[in-house]
Write an enzyme that holds these catalytic residues in place. Structure first.
Site, PDB file in Angstrom:
ATOM      1  N   SER A  83       0.837  -1.206   0.000  1.00  0.00           N
ATOM      2  CA  SER A  83       0.000   0.000   0.000  1.00  0.00           C
ATOM      3  C   SER A  83       0.863   1.243   0.000  1.00  0.00           C
ATOM      4  O   SER A  83       2.017   1.224   0.455  1.00  0.00           O
ATOM      5  CB  SER A  83      -0.894  -0.004   1.247  1.00  0.00           C
ATOM      6  OG  SER A  83      -1.499   1.258   1.463  1.00  0.00           O
ATOM      7  N   TYR A  89      -2.111  -1.314  10.379  1.00  0.00           N
ATOM      8  CA  TYR A  89      -2.266  -1.669   8.966  1.00  0.00           C
ATOM      9  C   TYR A  89      -1.070  -1.205   8.149  1.00  0.00           C
ATOM     10  O   TYR A  89      -0.489  -1.981   7.376  1.00  0.00           O
ATOM     11  CB  TYR A  89      -3.550  -1.042   8.425  1.00  0.00           C
ATOM     12  CG  TYR A  89      -3.744  -1.186   6.930  1.00  0.00           C
ATOM     13  CD1 TYR A  89      -4.272  -2.349   6.389  1.00  0.00           C
ATOM     14  CD2 TYR A  89      -3.416  -0.138   6.060  1.00  0.00           C
ATOM     15  CE1 TYR A  89      -4.467  -2.472   5.020  1.00  0.00           C
ATOM     16  CE2 TYR A  89      -3.610  -0.253   4.701  1.00  0.00           C
ATOM     17  CZ  TYR A  89      -4.134  -1.419   4.175  1.00  0.00           C
ATOM     18  OH  TYR A  89      -4.317  -1.546   2.813  1.00  0.00           O
TER      19      TYR A  89
END
Length: 288
Positions: free
Chosen positions: A180, A193
């Protein structure tokens, strides 16, 4: 402007269950690869795609099918979404096997790899894409349970699946991991995360070095904000209206804008790519 060039009208919405249902989203993500024309780049190949029921995983599975690959989809419990993905894969003339279960469980990951072999007799591509996220404004609010769950689903699953898949993978095989943009710029409200996504970058680079002599190429994709079920199932209802506006392009990406990166990395076009990360993130420049 095309639909993808314009900012989508996203009304407030929220889903209680992660990783979320694509069927419940308004508007629906553009994940069906409607304008993509395959050219047999993956003809005869077999791919595993985790989180392939919806979002980026769905677009990747459909794109792979349009390039000639049969697909095994591992997903949690979004059966309606998974069947819809299967329908699109089969409409592209390929076969699609669905497996529901928890990729954070090593035994299920072994079942996924074994199913690919029993169904198709080979395994050429592994896409580690499944992930979950639980926003918290402070590290003090991240429980031990949440921390372990986030790492188990996002990181441990990749170890489990690679270990299960490797005995079946031959030279020329590909492993593609989803990281990401948060791995590079961080995220104050997605601390655990973004930490897993940073770990995935290191995992990709290290695994690449380990497997390159076996002829197996390992790379990753680091999407920016993308309109997938994970978004309404993660964030408060009001926050959804402005999702993706901070990207330089001023809007969230659509899954079928991200999938071509995976198709490229899975194909012979990427025969000189190893240990790399592609960045379809709406124009944000990051230190790669």
């Amino acid at each position: 402007m095309s639909n993808q060039e314009a900012k989508p009208d996203i009304p407030p919405q929220h889903q209680e269950h992660q990783p979320g249902s694509e069927a419940a989203m308004q508007p629906k993500p553009e994940a069906e690869m409607k304008n993509y024309r395959g050219s047999a780049k993956l003809k005869g190949k077999v791919a595993i795609v985790t989180g392939g029921d919806s979002g980026i995983g769905r677009a990747v599975a459909i794109g792979f099918a349009k390039e000639g690959a049969n697909v095994v989809i591992a997903y949690l419990d979004e059966h309606e979404d998974a069947k819809e993905t299967q329908r699109h894969v089969e409409a592209a003339g390929r076969e699609c096997v669905l497996l529901a279960g928890d990729v954070g469980d090593a035994e299920f990951c072994r079942q996924v790899a074994d199913t690919a072999i029993s169904a198709f007799g080979r395994l050429d591509i592994l896409v580690n894409n499944a992930a979950q996220q639980y926003p918290q404004q402070s590290i003090e609010n991240i429980s031990e349970e949440q921390l372990l769950k986030t790492f188990r689903i996002n990181v441990f699953s990749m170890f489990f699946l690679v270990k299960a898949a490797l005995p079946h993978m031959k030279p020329g095989a590909r492993i593609i991991n989803t990281t990401s943009v948060t791995a590079y710029r961080g995220s104050s409200h997605l601390l655990d995360y973004s930490s897993t996504k940073g770990a995935i970058v290191a995992f990709t680079r290290s695994l690449s070095q380990q497997l390159i002599q076996r002829g197996i190429l390992v790379n990753a994709v680091a999407p920016g904000p993308v309109w997938t079920p994970l978004i309404p199932s993660s964030f408060p209802e009001k926050a959804i209206e402005h999702f993706g506006e901070k990207a330089p392009l001023g809007r969230p990406g659509q899954p079928d804008e991200i999938a071509p990166s995976y198709i490229f990395l899975a194909s012979d076009d990427a025969s000189y790519m190893a240990g790399q990360v592609l960045h379809p993130n709406g124009g944000e420049v990051v230190n790669a």
